[in-house]
Motif scaffolding. Structure first.
Motif, PDB file in Angstrom:
ATOM      1  N   GLN A 271      -1.471  -5.820   9.861  1.00  0.00           N
ATOM      2  CA  GLN A 271      -0.447  -4.858  10.298  1.00  0.00           C
ATOM      3  C   GLN A 271      -0.341  -3.665   9.355  1.00  0.00           C
ATOM      4  OE1 GLN A 271       3.179  -7.150  10.459  1.00  0.00           O
ATOM      5  NE2 GLN A 271       2.995  -7.629  12.644  1.00  0.00           N
TER       6      GLN A 271
ATOM      7  N   PRO B 142      -2.687  -1.980   6.885  1.00  0.00           N
ATOM      8  CA  PRO B 142      -3.995  -1.851   6.234  1.00  0.00           C
ATOM      9  C   PRO B 142      -3.951  -1.057   4.920  1.00  0.00           C
ATOM     10  CG  PRO B 142      -3.840  -0.435   8.177  1.00  0.00           C
ATOM     11  CD  PRO B 142      -2.649  -1.345   8.198  1.00  0.00           C
ATOM     12  N   TYR B 143      -2.944  -0.201   4.767  1.00  0.00           N
ATOM     13  CA  TYR B 143      -2.950   0.654   3.584  1.00  0.00           C
ATOM     14  C   TYR B 143      -2.393  -0.024   2.340  1.00  0.00           C
ATOM     15  CZ  TYR B 143      -4.476   4.254   6.736  1.00  0.00           C
ATOM     16  OH  TYR B 143      -5.194   4.975   7.654  1.00  0.00           O
TER      17      TYR B 143
ATOM     18  N   SER C  78      -5.296  -0.531   0.159  1.00  0.00           N
ATOM     19  CA  SER C  78      -5.713   0.707  -0.505  1.00  0.00           C
ATOM     20  C   SER C  78      -4.800   1.015  -1.682  1.00  0.00           C
ATOM     21  CB  SER C  78      -5.659   1.877   0.478  1.00  0.00           C
ATOM     22  OG  SER C  78      -5.988   1.484   1.778  1.00  0.00           O
ATOM     23  N   MET C  79      -3.529   0.743  -1.492  1.00  0.00           N
ATOM     24  CA  MET C  79      -2.546   1.012  -2.547  1.00  0.00           C
ATOM     25  C   MET C  79      -2.861   0.151  -3.773  1.00  0.00           C
ATOM     26  SD  MET C  79       1.498   0.788  -1.823  1.00  0.00           S
ATOM     27  CE  MET C  79       2.709   1.354  -3.018  1.00  0.00           C
TER      28      MET C  79
ATOM     29  N   ALA D 268      -5.732  -1.111  -4.480  1.00  0.00           N
ATOM     30  CA  ALA D 268      -7.009  -0.633  -5.021  1.00  0.00           C
ATOM     31  C   ALA D 268      -6.808   0.595  -5.901  1.00  0.00           C
ATOM     32  CB  ALA D 268      -7.982  -0.314  -3.882  1.00  0.00           C
ATOM     33  N   ALA D 269      -5.892   1.473  -5.503  1.00  0.00           N
ATOM     34  CA  ALA D 269      -5.642   2.680  -6.308  1.00  0.00           C
ATOM     35  C   ALA D 269      -5.236   2.289  -7.728  1.00  0.00           C
ATOM     36  CB  ALA D 269      -4.574   3.547  -5.661  1.00  0.00           C
ATOM     37  N   TRP D 270      -4.545   1.150  -7.851  1.00  0.00           N
ATOM     38  CA  TRP D 270      -4.142   0.678  -9.186  1.00  0.00           C
ATOM     39  C   TRP D 270      -5.159  -0.316  -9.765  1.00  0.00           C
ATOM     40  CZ3 TRP D 270       0.996   0.453  -6.339  1.00  0.00           C
ATOM     41  CH2 TRP D 270       1.783   1.575  -6.651  1.00  0.00           C
ATOM     42  N   GLY D 271      -6.266  -0.520  -9.077  1.00  0.00           N
ATOM     43  CA  GLY D 271      -7.299  -1.416  -9.598  1.00  0.00           C
ATOM     44  C   GLY D 271      -7.150  -2.862  -9.166  1.00  0.00           C
TER      45      GLY D 271
ATOM     46  N   LEU E 249       7.618   3.193   3.902  1.00  0.00           N
ATOM     47  CA  LEU E 249       6.534   4.154   4.166  1.00  0.00           C
ATOM     48  C   LEU E 249       5.183   3.483   4.392  1.00  0.00           C
ATOM     49  CD1 LEU E 249       7.482   7.134   1.809  1.00  0.00           C
ATOM     50  CD2 LEU E 249       8.158   6.667   4.172  1.00  0.00           C
ATOM     51  N   LEU E 250       5.060   2.219   3.980  1.00  0.00           N
ATOM     52  CA  LEU E 250       3.831   1.479   4.272  1.00  0.00           C
ATOM     53  C   LEU E 250       4.031   0.546   5.460  1.00  0.00           C
ATOM     54  CD1 LEU E 250       1.181   1.687   2.421  1.00  0.00           C
ATOM     55  CD2 LEU E 250       3.255   2.610   1.410  1.00  0.00           C
TER      56      LEU E 250
ATOM     57  N   LEU F 240       5.310   1.675   8.603  1.00  0.00           N
ATOM     58  CA  LEU F 240       5.754   2.533   9.708  1.00  0.00           C
ATOM     59  C   LEU F 240       5.310   2.021  11.067  1.00  0.00           C
ATOM     60  CD1 LEU F 240       5.391   5.868   7.794  1.00  0.00           C
ATOM     61  CD2 LEU F 240       7.502   5.012   8.816  1.00  0.00           C
ATOM     62  N   ALA F 241       4.258   1.178  11.101  1.00  0.00           N
ATOM     63  CA  ALA F 241       3.837   0.602  12.377  1.00  0.00           C
ATOM     64  C   ALA F 241       4.972  -0.196  13.003  1.00  0.00           C
ATOM     65  CB  ALA F 241       2.602  -0.277  12.181  1.00  0.00           C
TER      66      ALA F 241
ATOM     67  N   TYR G 160       8.115   0.560  12.819  1.00  0.00           N
ATOM     68  CA  TYR G 160       9.011   1.523  13.484  1.00  0.00           C
ATOM     69  C   TYR G 160       8.414   1.971  14.814  1.00  0.00           C
ATOM     70  CZ  TYR G 160      12.213   1.680   9.574  1.00  0.00           C
ATOM     71  OH  TYR G 160      13.142   1.334   8.631  1.00  0.00           O
ATOM     72  N   ASP G 161       7.074   2.163  14.834  1.00  0.00           N
ATOM     73  CA  ASP G 161       6.427   2.483  16.117  1.00  0.00           C
ATOM     74  C   ASP G 161       6.756   1.408  17.151  1.00  0.00           C
ATOM     75  OD1 ASP G 161       5.309   4.726  15.055  1.00  0.00           O
ATOM     76  OD2 ASP G 161       3.291   3.898  14.816  1.00  0.00           O
TER      77      ASP G 161
ATOM     78  N   TYR H  27       0.391   7.507  10.463  1.00  0.00           N
ATOM     79  CA  TYR H  27       1.776   7.104  10.228  1.00  0.00           C
ATOM     80  C   TYR H  27       2.702   8.274   9.940  1.00  0.00           C
ATOM     81  CZ  TYR H  27       0.003   2.412  10.490  1.00  0.00           C
ATOM     82  OH  TYR H  27      -0.590   1.266  10.940  1.00  0.00           O
TER      83      TYR H  27
ATOM     84  N   ARG I 189      -3.312   5.195 -12.450  1.00  0.00           N
ATOM     85  CA  ARG I 189      -3.383   3.989 -13.277  1.00  0.00           C
ATOM     86  C   ARG I 189      -2.702   4.165 -14.630  1.00  0.00           C
ATOM     87  NH1 ARG I 189      -9.437   1.759 -11.475  1.00  0.00           N
ATOM     88  NH2 ARG I 189      -8.822   1.604  -9.277  1.00  0.00           N
TER      89      ARG I 189
ATOM     90  N   ASP J  96      -9.264   5.271   0.010  1.00  0.00           N
ATOM     91  CA  ASP J  96     -10.319   4.375   0.500  1.00  0.00           C
ATOM     92  C   ASP J  96     -11.652   5.109   0.511  1.00  0.00           C
ATOM     93  OD1 ASP J  96      -8.534   2.351   0.901  1.00  0.00           O
ATOM     94  OD2 ASP J  96      -8.411   2.562   3.080  1.00  0.00           O
TER      95      ASP J  96
ATOM     96  N   PHE K  67     -13.046   5.448  -2.964  1.00  0.00           N
ATOM     97  CA  PHE K  67     -13.611   4.217  -3.526  1.00  0.00           C
ATOM     98  C   PHE K  67     -14.912   3.828  -2.829  1.00  0.00           C
ATOM     99  CE2 PHE K  67      -9.112   3.445  -4.908  1.00  0.00           C
ATOM    100  CZ  PHE K  67      -9.375   3.554  -6.265  1.00  0.00           C
TER     101      PHE K  67
END
Lengths: 458, 458
Positions: free
Chosen positions: A163, A165-166, A169-170, A172-175, A415-416, A418-419, A421-422, B166, B373, B422, B425
């Motif tokens: 539900q 997917p980001y 990614s979030m 991953a941005a922090w490793g 904000l992560l 929002l689906a 709310y859709d 979103y 990071r 994404d 990366f």
């Protein structure tokens, strides 16, 4: 100009956490032999410094400077008077919220992720495993690990992984590394997939996977971290309520009603426990943990000894539980999809210090949209459950013509999410509920376990 | 304990905006007849109170109480000392950033969305149309309209609409309606689709659509709103720099270098202009607007009179421009995909008060991940362009062994832009650049327009 935000100075950040264990008497967690679990038995799972905190009954515990340094990136967090919501509801109630959306991860979760990462680092740990429901916790721990140079691996409940997917990614941005649970990487995950290849997953299963991944790492440098439920997690979150107390004092008010959503219990406890201390000492306050009607742990399940995870890796914890194999329906508030509840929160509910409430998804999102449009911040699905209760209490105050003071925890932004709310705007939000028979069936699983002492039944 | 955040009290929020027009001499915007455009000619597009602000040369303009009330939901915004970034770079530089991610919409955009919605409301307007690139502006205006009970319709550049699904949900949560541009709803949109059915869209086209939708509404109750470029937008954003000045004073420092990303120019101007005032009065500061190499308005285009939109609905504005039909390559930083630049920013670049820089996407994201990071917040794609410049300047200070003070604007968080991370990366971030011939071809479009006076050519 009216004052909407009440902000503390940087040096007013609390320097100690409040430990509720100094004020209540709990049943101990039990090991596989039925005896109270010893710190040594937990050592493969957690670093010893956190285990010591888990069992401490010292009322005030110092927050290390290194932890305060990271927390001070966004703390003290604002207390906000929700004037616009009051106006929208036409209520005489004064509504305040603690804004926990301001952390880098967007929720209250970093309040414990940061100290947990710190204590692991100090103990010489190199890698932390964990589970996550909606993704708030996995994001927070990835952030915290990046601050202390630790590796982070997150097992995310599959329905939320799909539900949202980001979230991956979030992290991953922090490793951080995030994989859907159940996975094929662990025995617990493989067994869950065998039982039901299409399972949406659950926090119970994901916890099993994360614990297994930690204790089976032969380097000895990996530990597990839990984002809720345990005593030390509740402890770390009390910084919310301790700040709120100072801020309410500045506002010249004291809450009549305190509200927070409750899945494992941590954001709720974080705000409420410092006020529970006052209530124990005679203050009149109504305190409401709010759970989804589709996962009615506090409102419908019995108080028992049960495991915190599906594969029964954790000790038996004294708590309200729907049964460790219970797979909650796919409510959008993934952070509230948990079969159990923090033992401390459970104990206080059982003693009548807290009054549990539950709300359906539809009502929660209605409140969420109303509040987004009045107060501005888009609430996390978890928070909307608290909001539904806030709206109800504010309207009750209006009916009674009483100027009640309501304080709630805005645990995260959406904000992560929002689906969800859709789905709401498309009319696709379902209200879930179990029949009594369904609940009885899933609760059979702990029938033979020891029973906690001095507990009132429903 | 070192102080990371420098926070102003609620009553220290600036009560006036700083108007750079008091300090610089500009060429006037020109109407279709080649003469300076009159306020009356703009009346079908904007409410008269905003037009008056657009042409005012009064140095200080009062912020209405109703606007301060909404801004005070998140302002004053924190100034943060980026100790961890300094450490990660091993630089002797002191790096500070203004944290504009704390607004409900997650960027600096509400600083002007709120006053624009307010002035429209006061003028009796019921509905606002606008365009949005990455979605930051459309979200911000939807939020602001929800605060004042206005309808909001947003034309979103198609490539961003597709990349960031979103954003639409976010606007919907606040009651805003978002459609991809070019659309079939306007003549400008239909023509753009005819020229290229597969166009990724551009801010220039979306602006045309939004203006057309406003001026063709026969009720007379609809106006258009622009999120950047215009004088009154820069004016509203100066609250950022005015707060920053107070906060730097508290920190006991004054910036040697100021950095912001620049698409239309508003977040950059918001931070920089109050310091430009000091520079005009003799202060030594380097001030860098940073744009994407793929849309090199300030660094490679000529200073001309050109339209702000593709369908040539706007007056001719004196600015650096790649040509009003230029469709920038699909860089992820949708907010920086604009063929022109704020006339005020353009003028200051031309006078040598500002030194324009450009960076490629790859370098921008490398800086973005490094900063996420170390400092915790995940930056918006737009902000990563400023960060690449910050990193470069901090490393230069290290080479030179100088303790320089760098101040930059953290214009927004990237939580709605995680697909771009994404791509990074996965190694799928492209660096775009135009050949000189390509630029010359697209700039032919304004060859016959009047030329601005007293302008240095490159």
């Amino acid at each position: 100009m009216r004052k909407r935000q009440i902000i503390l100075n940087a040096d007013e950040i609390p320097k100690q956490w409040y430990n509720i264990l100094a004020d209540i008497k709990m049943n101990p967690p039990l090991g596989p032999d039925g005896n109270p679990v010893s710190p040594d038995q937990l050592a493969p799972v957690f670093p010893m410094n956190l285990i010591e905190q888990e069992v401490s009954d010292q009322r005030w515990i110092d927050i290390p400077d290194e932890v305060l340094d990271v927390l001070s990136l966004w703390r003290p967090a604002p207390l906000v008077r929700a004037y616009n919501l009051e106006k929208a509801l036409g209520t005489p109630a004064h509504i305040y919220y603690k804004n926990e959306t301001v952390s880098p991860a967007g929720s209250h979760k970093p309040n414990t992720a940061v100290p947990q990462a710190y204590y692991n680092k100090v103990f010489g740990i190199k890698k932390i495993t964990t589970e996550t429901g909606a993704g708030q916790w996995g994001s927070a721990l990835s952030f915290a690990c990046s601050q202390f140079g630790l590796e982070c691996k997150v097992f995310m409940v599959r329905i939320s992984f799909d539900q949202k997917p980001y979230r991956k990614s979030m992290m991953a941005a922090w490793g951080g590394k995030c994989i859907p649970s159940p996975s094929t990487e662990t025995k617990a995950g493989r067994e869950a997939l065998e039982r039901d290849p299409d399972t949406p997953g659950s926090l119970g299963i994901a916890i099993s996977e994360a614990i297994e991944a930690a204790v089976t790492d032969e380097s000895g440098e990996t530990r597990y971290s839990l984002g809720s439920v345990l005593n030390h997690v509740m402890l770390h979150q009390t910084i919310i309520g301790l700040e709120a107390k100072k801020q309410m004092e500045i506002a010249g008010e004291y809450p009549d009603i305190i509200i927070g959503c409750a899945g494992g219990g941590s954001n709720f406890a974080g705000l409420a426990f410092p006020f529970v201390h006052d209530k124990i000492n005679g203050k009149q306050i109504e305190i409401y943990p709010v759970e989804p009607a589709g996962c009615p742990t506090l409102t419908r399940a019995p108080f028992v000894y049960d495991h915190g995870d599906t594969a029964r890796y954790t000790p038996l914890l004294p708590m309200y539980s729907l049964g460790h194999a219970f797979v909650p329906p796919p409510v959008h508030a993934g952070g509230l999809r948990y079969h159990g509840m923090a033992p401390t929160v459970s104990q206080l509910v059982n003693e009548g210090m807290l009054t549990a409430r539950s709300v359906g998804q539809q009502k929660a999102y209605e409140a969420g949209v109303l509040v987004a449009r009045s107060e501005g911040i888009i609430p996390a699905p978890e928070t909307t459950h608290a909001l539904a209760c806030v709206v109800e209490e504010a309207l009750k105050a209006k009916e009674e013509g009483k100027e009640k003071v309501i304080l709630f925890n805005w645990s995260g932004h959406g904000l992560l999410d929002l689906a969800a709310y859709d789905a709401f705007f498309e009319g696709n939000i379902k209200d879930f509920a179990q029949t009594d028979e369904e609940l009885e069936a899933s609760e059979k699983i702990f029938a033979d376990f020891p029973k906690p002492a001095n507990i009132k039944s429903r």
